[in-house]
Design a protein around this motif. Structure first.
Motif, PDB file in Angstrom:
ATOM      1  N   GLU A 143       4.082 -11.213  -6.092  1.00 11.33           N
ATOM      2  CA  GLU A 143       5.284 -10.124  -6.116  1.00 11.33           C
ATOM      3  C   GLU A 143       6.203 -10.676  -4.934  1.00 11.33           C
ATOM      4  O   GLU A 143       5.912 -11.314  -4.265  1.00 11.33           O
ATOM      5  N   MET A 144       7.099  -9.608  -4.855  1.00  7.03           N
ATOM      6  CA  MET A 144       7.953  -9.627  -3.818  1.00  7.03           C
ATOM      7  C   MET A 144       7.519  -9.540  -2.571  1.00  7.03           C
ATOM      8  O   MET A 144       6.487  -8.562  -2.321  1.00  7.03           O
ATOM      9  N   THR A 145       7.953 -10.026  -1.513  1.00 10.65           N
ATOM     10  CA  THR A 145       7.664  -9.959  -0.099  1.00 10.65           C
ATOM     11  C   THR A 145       8.721  -9.472   0.665  1.00 10.65           C
ATOM     12  O   THR A 145       9.914  -9.687   0.463  1.00 10.65           O
ATOM     13  N   LEU A 146       8.334  -8.637   1.769  1.00  8.46           N
ATOM     14  CA  LEU A 146       9.320  -8.385   2.822  1.00  8.46           C
ATOM     15  C   LEU A 146       8.845  -8.750   4.244  1.00  8.46           C
ATOM     16  O   LEU A 146       7.639  -9.111   4.437  1.00  8.46           O
ATOM     17  N   ARG A 147       9.693  -9.019   5.234  1.00  7.72           N
ATOM     18  CA  ARG A 147       9.491  -9.468   6.268  1.00  7.72           C
ATOM     19  C   ARG A 147       8.930  -8.240   7.264  1.00  7.72           C
ATOM     20  O   ARG A 147       9.422  -6.942   7.209  1.00  7.72           O
ATOM     21  N   LEU A 148       7.681  -8.385   7.850  1.00  9.96           N
ATOM     22  CA  LEU A 148       7.111  -7.213   8.531  1.00  9.96           C
ATOM     23  C   LEU A 148       7.051  -7.732  10.040  1.00  9.96           C
ATOM     24  O   LEU A 148       6.773  -8.594  10.333  1.00  9.96           O
ATOM     25  N   ARG A 149       7.694  -6.811  10.731  1.00  9.74           N
ATOM     26  CA  ARG A 149       7.715  -6.983  12.213  1.00  9.74           C
ATOM     27  C   ARG A 149       7.130  -5.687  12.844  1.00  9.74           C
ATOM     28  O   ARG A 149       7.389  -4.569  12.657  1.00  9.74           O
ATOM     29  N   CYS A 150       6.020  -6.161  13.604  1.00  8.59           N
ATOM     30  CA  CYS A 150       5.108  -5.110  14.378  1.00  8.59           C
ATOM     31  C   CYS A 150       4.360  -5.588  15.443  1.00  8.59           C
ATOM     32  O   CYS A 150       4.603  -6.942  15.658  1.00  8.59           O
TER      33      CYS A 150
ATOM     34  N   ARG B 234       3.119  -4.747  -1.949  1.00 12.52           N
ATOM     35  CA  ARG B 234       1.871  -3.896  -2.253  1.00 12.52           C
ATOM     36  C   ARG B 234       0.531  -4.102  -1.473  1.00 12.52           C
ATOM     37  O   ARG B 234      -0.492  -3.651  -1.831  1.00 12.52           O
ATOM     38  N   MET B 235       0.735  -5.216  -0.345  1.00  9.48           N
ATOM     39  CA  MET B 235      -0.442  -5.554   0.419  1.00  9.48           C
ATOM     40  C   MET B 235      -0.768  -4.254   1.148  1.00  9.48           C
ATOM     41  O   MET B 235      -0.087  -3.816   1.946  1.00  9.48           O
ATOM     42  N   THR B 236      -2.109  -4.018   1.349  1.00  7.82           N
ATOM     43  CA  THR B 236      -2.619  -3.116   2.482  1.00  7.82           C
ATOM     44  C   THR B 236      -2.372  -3.483   3.852  1.00  7.82           C
ATOM     45  O   THR B 236      -2.573  -4.889   3.936  1.00  7.82           O
ATOM     46  N   LEU B 237      -2.330  -2.537   4.563  1.00  2.00           N
ATOM     47  CA  LEU B 237      -2.446  -3.056   6.192  1.00  2.00           C
ATOM     48  C   LEU B 237      -3.913  -3.601   6.467  1.00  2.00           C
ATOM     49  O   LEU B 237      -3.871  -4.476   7.047  1.00  2.00           O
TER      50      LEU B 237
END
Length: 162
Positions: A5-12, A26-29
């Motif tokens: 599915e679609m991905t987003l860039r996560l910055r943390c 939709r991936m959980t933490l």
């Protein structure tokens, strides 16, 4: 687990280290921590937020990583058991768990430690009943809770006298 599915860039920031990863929306933490970062101390039990095995801190607040999407952690500081133990933040609490035999299989231990530490931060003179209330969302199927309560109360006492 497939995330076609679609991905987003996560910055943390995870355990003090800046991260930037493309993650499925939709991936959980919990899955992000375990599968992408290899931080397997965050356990998956019920995957409904009821057992507490996946407990982590997000911007200083205790959260269930199975109920939070990874992309919701954008800009947050996430602390897992690996980071809290490496920093020594939980050393006294871990020692108390060991001394009081407050663990057996260890599956619930990471979540118990993070939740108990949060309770001790909020209420340094926590009572036995206070510990029981604080840990109501963390399930242990091996030890029973008496030794866990003993360990947390003992840590509170030791921190007050340090």
């Amino acid at each position: 687990m497939s995330y076609d599915e679609m991905t987003l860039r996560l910055r943390c920031t995870v355990n003090g280290r800046a991260r930037a990863d493309d993650v499925p929306v939709r991936m959980t933490l919990a899955d992000y921590l375990r599968e992408v970062l290899g931080l397997t101390g965050t356990h998956l039990g019920c995957e409904q937020g009821a057992c507490g095995a996946c407990t982590v801190r997000a911007d200083g607040k205790v959260v269930r990583a199975c109920l939070m999407l990874a992309v919701q952690a954008e800009g947050m500081c996430i602390d897992t058991i690996e980071g809290l133990t490496a920093s020594g933040e939980l050393a006294d609490l871990q020692d108390a768990f060991h001394r009081h035999a407050a663990l057996q299989c260890g599956f619930c231990t990471a979540g118990m430690l993070i939740t108990a530490d949060d309770a001790l931060r909020k209420e340094p003179s926590i009572s036995r009943d206070g510990v029981r209330r604080a840990l109501t969302g963390n399930l242990c199927r091996c030890t029973g809770y008496q030794a866990i309560v003993d360990a947390v109360v003992d840590t509170a006492r030791m921190r007050r006298h340090a």
